[in-house]
Write a protein that holds these residues in place. Structure first.
Motif, PDB file in Angstrom:
ATOM      1  N   SER A   1       0.827  -1.203   0.000  1.00 34.31           N
ATOM      2  CA  SER A   1       0.000   0.000   0.000  1.00 34.31           C
ATOM      3  C   SER A   1       0.865   1.257   0.000  1.00 34.31           C
ATOM      4  CB  SER A   1      -0.909   0.001   1.236  1.00 34.31           C
ATOM      5  OG  SER A   1      -1.463   1.277   1.443  1.00 34.31           O
ATOM      6  N   PRO A   2       0.420   2.316  -0.718  1.00 40.66           N
ATOM      7  CA  PRO A   2       1.163   3.585  -0.713  1.00 40.66           C
ATOM      8  C   PRO A   2       1.310   4.204   0.671  1.00 40.66           C
ATOM      9  CG  PRO A   2      -0.457   3.551  -2.492  1.00 40.66           C
ATOM     10  CD  PRO A   2      -0.738   2.358  -1.627  1.00 40.66           C
ATOM     11  N   SER A   3       0.505   3.769   1.616  1.00 45.55           N
ATOM     12  CA  SER A   3       0.603   4.335   2.966  1.00 45.55           C
ATOM     13  C   SER A   3       1.944   4.022   3.620  1.00 45.55           C
ATOM     14  CB  SER A   3      -0.536   3.809   3.849  1.00 45.55           C
ATOM     15  OG  SER A   3      -0.444   2.407   4.009  1.00 45.55           O
ATOM     16  N   PHE A   4       2.677   3.054   3.059  1.00 49.51           N
ATOM     17  CA  PHE A   4       3.974   2.688   3.621  1.00 49.51           C
ATOM     18  C   PHE A   4       5.137   3.347   2.888  1.00 49.51           C
ATOM     19  CE2 PHE A   4       1.367  -0.899   5.110  1.00 49.51           C
ATOM     20  CZ  PHE A   4       1.707  -0.889   6.457  1.00 49.51           C
ATOM     21  N   GLN A   5       4.865   4.246   1.961  1.00 43.26           N
ATOM     22  CA  GLN A   5       5.937   4.886   1.210  1.00 43.26           C
ATOM     23  C   GLN A   5       6.924   5.565   2.147  1.00 43.26           C
ATOM     24  OE1 GLN A   5       3.913   7.452  -1.588  1.00 43.26           O
ATOM     25  NE2 GLN A   5       4.022   5.923  -3.208  1.00 43.26           N
ATOM     26  N   GLY A   6       8.209   5.199   1.977  1.00 43.88           N
ATOM     27  CA  GLY A   6       9.261   5.781   2.794  1.00 43.88           C
ATOM     28  C   GLY A   6       9.367   5.220   4.187  1.00 43.88           C
ATOM     29  N   HIS A   7       8.564   4.202   4.510  1.00 41.65           N
ATOM     30  CA  HIS A   7       8.560   3.667   5.875  1.00 41.65           C
ATOM     31  C   HIS A   7       8.909   2.184   5.922  1.00 41.65           C
ATOM     32  CE1 HIS A   7       6.933   7.420   7.324  1.00 41.65           C
ATOM     33  NE2 HIS A   7       5.910   7.331   6.490  1.00 41.65           N
TER      34      HIS A   7
ATOM     35  N   TYR B   1      10.937   2.305  -0.859  1.00 42.35           N
ATOM     36  CA  TYR B   1       9.623   2.678  -1.385  1.00 42.35           C
ATOM     37  C   TYR B   1       9.332   4.167  -1.198  1.00 42.35           C
ATOM     38  CZ  TYR B   1       4.542   1.938  -2.272  1.00 42.35           C
ATOM     39  OH  TYR B   1       3.267   1.975  -2.776  1.00 42.35           O
ATOM     40  N   ASP B   2      10.306   5.005  -1.592  1.00 49.82           N
ATOM     41  CA  ASP B   2      10.096   6.449  -1.478  1.00 49.82           C
ATOM     42  C   ASP B   2      10.007   7.126  -2.835  1.00 49.82           C
ATOM     43  OD1 ASP B   2      12.704   6.335  -2.345  1.00 49.82           O
ATOM     44  OD2 ASP B   2      13.483   7.771  -0.879  1.00 49.82           O
ATOM     45  N   GLY B   3       9.921   6.328  -3.913  1.00 49.87           N
ATOM     46  CA  GLY B   3       9.813   6.887  -5.250  1.00 49.87           C
ATOM     47  C   GLY B   3      11.139   7.185  -5.905  1.00 49.87           C
ATOM     48  N   ASN B   4      12.246   6.955  -5.187  1.00 51.43           N
ATOM     49  CA  ASN B   4      13.582   7.236  -5.704  1.00 51.43           C
ATOM     50  C   ASN B   4      14.421   5.968  -5.660  1.00 51.43           C
ATOM     51  OD1 ASN B   4      16.071   8.264  -6.424  1.00 51.43           O
ATOM     52  ND2 ASN B   4      16.411   9.325  -4.475  1.00 51.43           N
TER      53      ASN B   4
END
Length: 334
Positions: free
Chosen positions: A190-196, A204-207
């Motif tokens: 889930s996107p709710s975990f982006q960067g975590h 999972y931070d888009g980079n």
């Protein structure tokens, strides 16, 4: 309406490419080389897109991103970073116990166990452990699954189902795991975990440039330093680079190249512009050369299936299996 004066359309109309004239709002939209009429809809990822006035108008629902592991240690992180790593140990694929949060603050952890599957040092993922709070779920190579520890009260934070050749684990925390019961793992988050999150699947931070973040939260440029830091047990030896499997097994190279050429052939032509095929082709050749202790067709089929799955993620469905190339029996789909 037909063209006039040598294919010049009347005012407020345009050529339709077929010798006729149409209103601009009646022009089609194009996706993956296919044309769609105004009002037609397609599915792109988790969103619906409708053709209107020559443009796609899409919903903007946040989509689950995918981390994949297949064959002889081929990884693609959530942020699209590809790397190869061969380690004979248990490794953390993903967890949300990162940085200063501490072990007790996370809600999930996925561990893969790699074992040798060839004489050249090649390793394949053969089992998966999913930790969801106090619940533990274990996948085994034979496709069997066991719940090792149950949540107090008996309510399980996941559901297990079959989908085609995959065993799917749907969790209540926003993580979905797909396993072919052999050597392919796909984790959707889930996107709710982006960067975590952290682990071999990246942060999972888009980079993708900072995906090689070690257990100590240092960003490194070396694959081995990054991947070895995510060993579950410190007693496991650090993995070292192995020789090129096709150099070690030169008698298999021509066969491997011939078999894997299906990835770069016309069979997958619709996907080539969407997913670059050469890295998948080379990974296929390496795996087909490496799996020299039996299961050579399994390694080849897994590698091609990985490319087909990457295409499917972008809504390009390829029918590539035949009775002579990696066939699947109807029982798999029932």
């Amino acid at each position: 309406t037909h063209c006039v004066s040598g294919c010049v359309c009347p005012h407020n109309q345009v050529l339709d490419g077929k010798g006729g004239c149409i209103a601009p709002e009646d022009c089609p939209c194009v996706h993956n080389g296919n044309s769609y009429s105004p009002g037609e809809s397609i599915r792109v990822g988790c969103n619906n897109c409708t053709c209107r006035n020559r443009k796609w108008h899409c919903s903007e629902e946040p989509c689950l991103e995918t981390c994949s592991v297949y064959g002889d240690g081929h990884y693609t992180t959530f942020d699209g970073k590809r790397f190869d790593f061969e380690g004979d140990c248990e490794y953390v694929l993903i967890q949300n116990y990162c940085g200063q949060q501490g072990m007790n603050q996370g809600t999930f952890r996925v561990i893969t166990e790699n074992i040798p599957c060839g004489t050249t040092g090649t390793t394949c993922s053969k089992s998966i452990k999913v930790f969801l709070g106090v619940s533990i779920f274990l996948n085994k190579f034979d496709g069997h699954s066991d719940v090792i520890q149950r949540t107090p009260g008996g309510k399980m934070p996941f559901q297990i189902r079959s989908m085609g050749i995959y065993l799917v684990v749907d969790t209540t925390v926003g993580l979905i795991l797909m396993w072919d019961k052999k050597t392919s793992i796909f984790i959707k988050l889930s996107p709710s975990f982006q960067g975590h999150v952290c682990g071999l699947c990246g942060n999972y931070d888009g980079n993708g440039n900072n995906d090689f973040t070690t257990r100590s939260q240092s960003v490194v440029g070396n694959v081995l330093e990054f991947a070895n830091s995510w060993k579950v047990s410190s007693s496991c030896p650090n993995a070292n680079r192995t020789k090129d499997p096709c150099t070690a097994n030169p008698y298999r190279k021509a066969w491997a190249q011939k078999q894997c050429s299906i990835i770069t052939s016309e069979v997958f032509a619709k996907c080539h512009s969407q997913v670059e095929p050469n890295e998948y082709y080379q990974a296929c050749v390496d795996d087909a050369c490496a799996c020299d202790t039996g299961g050579d067709c399994e390694c080849f089929c897994t590698a091609v299936a990985a490319y087909a799955q990457a295409c499917n993620e972008l809504d390009v469905c390829i029918s590539w299996r035949t009775p002579s190339i990696c066939p699947l029996f109807c029982d798999y789909y029932n």
